[in-house]
Each structure stands twice: as structure tokens, then as C-alpha cells.
Design a protein around this motif. Structure first.
Motif, PDB file in Angstrom:
ATOM      1  N   ALA A  70     -11.754 -16.989 -17.095  1.00 24.93           N
ATOM      2  CA  ALA A  70     -10.980 -17.751 -18.086  1.00 24.93           C
ATOM      3  C   ALA A  70     -11.436 -17.423 -19.513  1.00 24.93           C
ATOM      4  CB  ALA A  70     -11.114 -19.249 -17.824  1.00 24.93           C
ATOM      5  N   ILE A  71     -12.695 -17.057 -19.661  1.00 24.08           N
ATOM      6  CA  ILE A  71     -13.184 -16.661 -20.994  1.00 24.08           C
ATOM      7  C   ILE A  71     -12.612 -15.293 -21.339  1.00 24.08           C
ATOM      8  CG2 ILE A  71     -15.256 -16.112 -22.360  1.00 24.08           C
ATOM      9  CD1 ILE A  71     -14.945 -19.124 -21.632  1.00 24.08           C
ATOM     10  N   LEU A  72     -12.592 -14.396 -20.363  1.00 24.61           N
ATOM     11  CA  LEU A  72     -12.009 -13.069 -20.611  1.00 24.61           C
ATOM     12  C   LEU A  72     -10.511 -13.185 -20.880  1.00 24.61           C
ATOM     13  CD1 LEU A  72     -13.887 -10.848 -17.986  1.00 24.61           C
ATOM     14  CD2 LEU A  72     -14.484 -11.318 -20.371  1.00 24.61           C
ATOM     15  N   GLN A  73      -9.869 -14.181 -20.271  1.00 25.01           N
ATOM     16  CA  GLN A  73      -8.439 -14.381 -20.564  1.00 25.01           C
ATOM     17  C   GLN A  73      -8.219 -14.781 -22.015  1.00 25.01           C
ATOM     18  OE1 GLN A  73      -7.603 -16.956 -17.292  1.00 25.01           O
ATOM     19  NE2 GLN A  73      -6.913 -15.271 -15.997  1.00 25.01           N
ATOM     20  N   LEU A  74      -9.141 -15.598 -22.550  1.00 23.50           N
ATOM     21  CA  LEU A  74      -9.028 -15.952 -23.979  1.00 23.50           C
ATOM     22  C   LEU A  74      -9.115 -14.689 -24.827  1.00 23.50           C
ATOM     23  CD1 LEU A  74     -11.375 -19.086 -24.383  1.00 23.50           C
ATOM     24  CD2 LEU A  74      -8.887 -19.040 -24.456  1.00 23.50           C
ATOM     25  N   MET A  75      -9.981 -13.769 -24.403  1.00 23.52           N
ATOM     26  CA  MET A  75     -10.124 -12.503 -25.140  1.00 23.52           C
ATOM     27  C   MET A  75      -8.819 -11.710 -25.045  1.00 23.52           C
ATOM     28  SD  MET A  75     -13.197 -12.646 -26.280  1.00 23.52           S
ATOM     29  CE  MET A  75     -14.437 -13.913 -26.005  1.00 23.52           C
ATOM     30  N   ALA A  76      -8.300 -11.612 -23.824  1.00 24.98           N
ATOM     31  CA  ALA A  76      -7.072 -10.836 -23.614  1.00 24.98           C
ATOM     32  C   ALA A  76      -5.930 -11.399 -24.465  1.00 24.98           C
ATOM     33  CB  ALA A  76      -6.695 -10.843 -22.135  1.00 24.98           C
ATOM     34  N   GLU A  77      -5.811 -12.729 -24.466  1.00 27.60           N
ATOM     35  CA  GLU A  77      -4.726 -13.370 -25.235  1.00 27.60           C
ATOM     36  C   GLU A  77      -4.814 -13.043 -26.716  1.00 27.60           C
ATOM     37  OE1 GLU A  77      -5.158 -17.567 -24.426  1.00 27.60           O
ATOM     38  OE2 GLU A  77      -4.546 -17.254 -22.337  1.00 27.60           O
ATOM     39  N   ALA A  78      -6.051 -12.868 -27.196  1.00 20.84           N
ATOM     40  CA  ALA A  78      -6.230 -12.608 -28.629  1.00 20.84           C
ATOM     41  C   ALA A  78      -6.231 -11.114 -28.938  1.00 20.84           C
ATOM     42  CB  ALA A  78      -7.539 -13.256 -29.096  1.00 20.84           C
ATOM     43  N   GLY A  79      -5.952 -10.301 -27.936  1.00 19.33           N
ATOM     44  CA  GLY A  79      -5.894  -8.851 -28.185  1.00 19.33           C
ATOM     45  C   GLY A  79      -7.259  -8.188 -28.233  1.00 19.33           C
ATOM     46  N   VAL A  80      -8.275  -8.890 -27.731  1.00 18.06           N
ATOM     47  CA  VAL A  80      -9.632  -8.336 -27.734  1.00 18.06           C
ATOM     48  C   VAL A  80      -9.824  -7.496 -26.463  1.00 18.06           C
ATOM     49  CG1 VAL A  80     -12.082  -8.993 -27.594  1.00 18.06           C
ATOM     50  CG2 VAL A  80     -10.545 -10.206 -29.150  1.00 18.06           C
ATOM     51  N   GLY A  81     -10.478  -6.363 -26.594  1.00 21.35           N
ATOM     52  CA  GLY A  81     -10.773  -5.506 -25.454  1.00 21.35           C
ATOM     53  C   GLY A  81     -12.122  -5.872 -24.846  1.00 21.35           C
ATOM     54  N   ALA A  82     -12.667  -4.961 -24.057  1.00 19.57           N
ATOM     55  CA  ALA A  82     -13.921  -5.263 -23.362  1.00 19.57           C
ATOM     56  C   ALA A  82     -14.904  -4.110 -23.462  1.00 19.57           C
ATOM     57  CB  ALA A  82     -13.630  -5.567 -21.891  1.00 19.57           C
ATOM     58  N   ASP A  83     -16.159  -4.462 -23.616  1.00 18.19           N
ATOM     59  CA  ASP A  83     -17.269  -3.512 -23.484  1.00 18.19           C
ATOM     60  C   ASP A  83     -17.936  -3.863 -22.163  1.00 18.19           C
ATOM     61  OD1 ASP A  83     -19.616  -1.873 -24.014  1.00 18.19           O
ATOM     62  OD2 ASP A  83     -20.610  -3.741 -24.550  1.00 18.19           O
ATOM     63  N   ILE A  84     -17.883  -2.928 -21.219  1.00 19.43           N
ATOM     64  CA  ILE A  84     -18.373  -3.221 -19.870  1.00 19.43           C
ATOM     65  C   ILE A  84     -19.585  -2.346 -19.533  1.00 19.43           C
ATOM     66  CG2 ILE A  84     -16.109  -3.917 -19.008  1.00 19.43           C
ATOM     67  CD1 ILE A  84     -16.124  -1.040 -17.598  1.00 19.43           C
ATOM     68  N   VAL A  85     -20.360  -2.786 -18.563  1.00 16.60           N
ATOM     69  CA  VAL A  85     -21.515  -1.993 -18.121  1.00 16.60           C
ATOM     70  C   VAL A  85     -21.597  -1.863 -16.603  1.00 16.60           C
ATOM     71  CG1 VAL A  85     -22.949  -2.426 -20.151  1.00 16.60           C
ATOM     72  CG2 VAL A  85     -22.991  -4.048 -18.260  1.00 16.60           C
ATOM     73  N   SER A  86     -20.524  -2.249 -15.917  1.00 15.20           N
ATOM     74  CA  SER A  86     -20.528  -2.124 -14.458  1.00 15.20           C
ATOM     75  C   SER A  86     -19.086  -2.202 -13.984  1.00 15.20           C
ATOM     76  CB  SER A  86     -21.323  -3.265 -13.804  1.00 15.20           C
ATOM     77  OG  SER A  86     -20.616  -4.490 -13.961  1.00 15.20           O
ATOM     78  N   CYS A  87     -18.866  -1.838 -12.719  1.00 18.95           N
ATOM     79  CA  CYS A  87     -17.503  -1.960 -12.198  1.00 18.95           C
ATOM     80  C   CYS A  87     -17.150  -3.414 -11.915  1.00 18.95           C
ATOM     81  CB  CYS A  87     -17.308  -1.076 -10.975  1.00 18.95           C
ATOM     82  SG  CYS A  87     -16.970   0.611 -11.518  1.00 18.95           S
ATOM     83  N   GLY A  88     -18.158  -4.250 -11.718  1.00 16.09           N
ATOM     84  CA  GLY A  88     -17.883  -5.687 -11.610  1.00 16.09           C
ATOM     85  C   GLY A  88     -17.235  -6.166 -12.904  1.00 16.09           C
ATOM     86  N   GLU A  89     -17.815  -5.753 -14.030  1.00 16.09           N
ATOM     87  CA  GLU A  89     -17.237  -6.149 -15.320  1.00 16.09           C
ATOM     88  C   GLU A  89     -15.879  -5.480 -15.542  1.00 16.09           C
ATOM     89  OE1 GLU A  89     -21.271  -7.356 -17.826  1.00 16.09           O
ATOM     90  OE2 GLU A  89     -20.122  -5.615 -18.490  1.00 16.09           O
ATOM     91  N   LEU A  90     -15.720  -4.259 -15.033  1.00 12.60           N
ATOM     92  CA  LEU A  90     -14.420  -3.581 -15.150  1.00 12.60           C
ATOM     93  C   LEU A  90     -13.345  -4.387 -14.418  1.00 12.60           C
ATOM     94  CD1 LEU A  90     -12.565  -1.143 -15.775  1.00 12.60           C
ATOM     95  CD2 LEU A  90     -13.409  -0.069 -13.685  1.00 12.60           C
ATOM     96  N   ARG A  91     -13.662  -4.756 -13.184  1.00  9.89           N
ATOM     97  CA  ARG A  91     -12.660  -5.473 -12.381  1.00  9.89           C
ATOM     98  C   ARG A  91     -12.347  -6.838 -12.973  1.00  9.89           C
ATOM     99  NH1 ARG A  91     -14.393  -3.874  -6.157  1.00  9.89           N
ATOM    100  NH2 ARG A  91     -14.802  -1.688  -6.634  1.00  9.89           N
ATOM    101  N   ARG A  92     -13.371  -7.509 -13.456  1.00  4.75           N
ATOM    102  CA  ARG A  92     -13.130  -8.807 -14.107  1.00  4.75           C
ATOM    103  C   ARG A  92     -12.202  -8.645 -15.308  1.00  4.75           C
ATOM    104  NH1 ARG A  92     -16.210 -13.324 -13.451  1.00  4.75           N
ATOM    105  NH2 ARG A  92     -17.825 -13.221 -11.862  1.00  4.75           N
TER     106      ARG A  92
END
Ligand code: LLP
Length: 429
Positions: A70-92
Motif C-alpha cells: 500500500a505504501i508502494l501504491q502511494l508512490m505509484a499514484e504519485a508517479g514515483v518509480g522504485a530503486d530496488i535491490v532484490s527480485c522481492g522488491e522488483l515483484r512488490r
């Protein structure tokens, strides 16, 4: 004669948390649990986007700070991308609706399987941290007949003047490569037909409270970009990392001003026409979160008074791991907070002395059942928690304008032991 108005001593108001008072919020779930303010997160994002207006800039949230969907959804809604360090974070990130093109893949130890999965997902770029990783990226991209976009993570050898365990930009740290080595990567980039090396990256550390180390690192990065450009290498993106510090201790911590930080980026990269990427984690979420916990026991001896609370080092590791300070308040109706304070050591139920959330903290007198709010818990709180002492992972709640929603239920015992089994099916090697 009119009676003189008797002015009662000011009684502190109960804390509001995105339109809900914390005392009522504390009654919605079994403690301990995390609560995040959606509006506090949105405000941080909007403030950063506003400061970057006019630049070709992308904000990629460092998912490790708070990976809850739900926190990542807030990011997505605001047009924010992601800095990931694992495939777990990729999938999330993908599940939360962050497009793969807005994802950058950092990290010093990406496995072949992770590189392959990220290539298949089509992540925006790889922040490459070693020559071996660069070769692996070439090999795996070649096998799949795709071209990987890549940036080299520079280790600028700058002291971020933060806690040693979260400082990453010194030559003795495991992160990135030296400018000399990176220069070589660009010189023989032609050898690697499946890697488009057109980016620079750095991240010198976390909870940085001074602008100067950031400026120094930016200057080194910018000088290298200019040198590469003069040598005919095209640089399309420069990722300046995360690291912006926040207030954990009100009246004490003085974070870097956002405007000053953005100005330092603009000055260092004057003339750069590609995209600037920022990877803030803590800055976007830390101050938006509280950990709510109740007092289980009050005990004391001739040296100390202890509040034994129901949250512990497995729920919030930062104090044990980094001696980190988190402001802690008693959440009570006005009268309950107006009394003279007492010094308490606030400790959890875990069986080690390191399970101390705060030492000699001044609070109004507390009794079993009282609610405490541990502030600054929105980043690296839930994400670093464990089930140590067989304590299930705790719930997380999102608060938005007077409403609240459970975004992660507390783990059940059965969920905690799922996957474990008796050693009945033995195999010989
Ligand atoms: N980019 C990279 C490559 C990183 O390694 C990190 C954090 C960030 C961005 C985000 O940094 P931030 O903006 O949040 O400072 N567990 C520690 C913090 C570890 C940070 C690791 N890397 C803590 O609780 O303080």
C-alpha cells in the motif's frame, strides 16, 4: 466585579495523526503496530517533485525503506518509480503498479537469476557495482538477445559523516567502483554489445544531515561526467542516490534543506541534458510513521526505572543496531500527559539487553496499559523486522484524512511457522 479568569496550566492536546487522534487509533488494533500517514507521505513526494520542477528528473523510492504494497501504491499514484535491490522488491514494485521502466536495480550482489528476472521484466536500468557484475549482465543479456541499460555506481570516496553502518561512499566500503575503474569500463564499452553503459550512479550513505559531503560527492561525479563527455561517451542519466536525513529527535536533528540539496545538484550538473534520478527512501516515509506500543510492566531498581513495552527489537531494530534515537511520547488524554516527567529506560520483552528502545527518556509517569508512540518509524522499521523470539510480524495501518485501513495484518502463529516441517523425509547424497 467580574471574576478574574483563572488560567489553567496548558494541557497538551492529544496528538492528531492524519485526522485521527492517536489514542483512538491505538484502540483499533492489538498493539504493537505501525501506522503511517498517507498525507504526510504525499506531502513529502509533492515537496520533492515541486523542488525538482523544471528539471528532467525522476524520483525512484528506495523500496527497502518501506516495501509494504500500500505504501508502494502511494508512490505509484504519485508517479514515483522504485530503486530496488532484490527480485522481492522488483515483484512488490510491479504488483503495486510501478512500471518497470521506472525501476532501477541497485545492489552489490545481484545473482544471475535476479539479473535474468529483471531483464525479463524490462527494468529501466541496472546500477552496476563491479566488473564481474558487468560481465554477468553482458552474458545474460546476450543469452536473451536484449540490450541492458546500465549505469556504473561510482564510489566517490567521500565521508558522508553519518553512522558507520550506513555510510557507503568511502573507498573501504563494499559499494561501487573507483572512478579509475569506471573510466576503464567506458573505454572498453564496445566489447559488450548487449550492455548500453550510459549512466552514472552514486549513493554515499543514509541519514545524511550535512550538505557538504553531498556537494563534494556531486562535484566528483560531475567532473567524471564532463571528462566522459569530452571523450565522446554519451551519458543519458545520472543517479545521485538517496541519503537525505530526517528528524528523529525534534529540536536536535537539523536535516539538509531540500532546496539547498536540489540547488547543489543543479550547480554540480549544470549543462547536463539527460535525466537526473534521485533515490530517496527515508526522506519520503520516515516521519510519516509511528510505532504504537503499550506498556506491559513498570519495574525499577535503585539505578533505573524500566517501562517494559510490547514492541521490541524484532519490531524496530534501529535503536539496537545503530543506537538510533526515536522520539517517544506517552499518548494520553491531556491530564495524563501534563504530569512531571520521570526518566525511563524503554525496553522490549526480548531476552537480551540490546532490546532497548530508549534510555533515560523523560516521560510523564506511566502504568501498565498506557500507550506510547515511537516516532520516525516509517522507514526501516517494519522492513527490518524479524520474528526473533518467535514474535510474529506486526500489523501495519494506513491513515488517510480521518480514516484508517489495515494494510498488513499481524502475522498469525501458523503463518510464522508455515514452511517448517519435521525432519521426516531424509535423502542420501
Ligand atoms: N539508494 C541506495 C543504493 C541505497 O543503498 C539506499 C539505502 C538508498 C538509495 C536509500 O537511502 P535513504 O534515502 O533511505 O537514506 N537500515 C538503515 C538504512 C540503510 C540504508 C541502505 N541503503 C537505517 O535504518 O538507518
Amino acid at each position: 466585579m467580574a471574576a478574574a479568569q483563572t488560567s489553567r496550566p496548558a494541557v497538551p492536546e492529544n496528538d492528531r495523526f492524519d485526522g485521527i487522534d492517536l489514542l483512538s487509533l491505538g484502540n483499533t488494533q492489538a498493539t504493537p503496530f505501525y501506522a503511517y500517514s498517507a498525507n504526510a507521505i504525499r506531502q513529502r513526494i509533492a515537496g520533492l517533485q515541486h523542488a525538482l520542477a523544471g528539471m528532467d528528473a525522476a524520483v525512484c523510492f528506495a523500496v527497502k525503506a518501506n516495501p509494504t504494497l500500500a505504501i508502494l501504491q502511494l508512490m505509484a499514484e504519485a508517479g514515483v518509480g522504485a530503486d530496488i535491490v532484490s527480485c522481492g522488491e522488483l515483484r512488490r514494485s510491479l504488483r503495486a503498479g510501478i512500471p518497470a521502466s521506472r525501476i532501477v536495480f541497485s545492489g552489490v550482489g545481484k545473482s544471475d537469476a535476479e539479473i535474468a528476472e529483471a531483464l525479463e521484466a524490462g527494468v529501466g536500468r541496472f546500477n552496476v557495482e563491479s566488473a564481474d557484475e558487468l560481465e554477468a549482465l553482458q552474458r545474460i543479456a546476450h543469452q536473451r538477445d536484449v540490450i541492458a541499460r546500465a549505469a556504473v555506481r561510482i564510489n566517490p570516496d567521500v565521508d558522508a559523516r553519518t553512522h558507520g553502518k550506513i555510510s557507503t561512499g568511502k573507498a573501504e566500503n563494499k559499494f561501487g567502483v573507483s572512478i579509475d575503474e569506471a573510466r576503464q569500463w567506458f573505454a572498453d564499452a564496445g566489447r559488450r554489445g548487449n550492455v548500453r553503459l550510459d549512466g552514472l550512479h552514486m549513493h554515499i550513505g543514509s541519514q545524511i544531515l550535512e550538505l557538504e559531503p553531498m556537494r563534494q560527492a556531486l562535484r566528483r561525479l560531475a567532473a567524471f561526467w564532463r571528462e566522459l563527455s569530452e571523450d565522446g561517451h554519451r551519458i543519458d542519466s545520472i543517479d545521485v542516490g538517496g541519503g537525505l536525513g530526517v528528524v528523529y529527535r525534534k529540536g536536535h536533528d537539523r536535516p539538509v534543506e531540500l532546496q539547498g540539496y536540489v540547488q547543489a545538484i543543479k550547480e554540480a550538473l549544470a549543462g547536463f541534458e539527460g535525466r537526473v534520478i534521485l533515490e530517496p527512501g527515508r526522506y519520503l516515509v520516515a516521519e510519516a510513521g509511528v510505532l504504537l506500543t503499550r506498556v506491559i510492566r513498570v519495574k525499577g531498581n535503585d539505578k533505573r526505572r524500566f517501562l517494559v513495552v510490547d514492541a521490541a527489537m524484532n519490531d524496530l531494530l534501529r535503536p539496537s543496531l545503530y543506537d538510533a534515537w526515536h522520539d517517544i511520547e506517552k499518548v494520553a488524554s491531556g491530564e495524563g500527559r501534563a504530569q512531571v516527567s520521570v526518566a525511563y529506560d524503554i525496553v522490549g520483552p526480548v531476552c537480551e539487553t540490546g532490546d532497548t528502545l530508549a534510555t533515560a527518556r523523560m516521560l510523564p509517569p506511566c502504568a501498565a496499559g498506557d500507550l506510547l508512540a515511537i516516532r520516525g518509524a516509517g522507514a526501516y522499521g517494519a522492513s527490518m523486522s524479524s520474528t526473533y523470539n518467535s514474535r510474529p510480524l506486526i500489523a501495519e495501518v494506513l491513515v488517510d484524512d480521518g480514516r484508517y485501513a489495515l494494510i498488513r495484518r499481524g502475522q498469525s502463529f501458523e503463518e510464522m511457522v508455515a514452511g517448517e516441517q519435521a525432519a521426516t523425509s531424509w535423502r542420501a547424497l
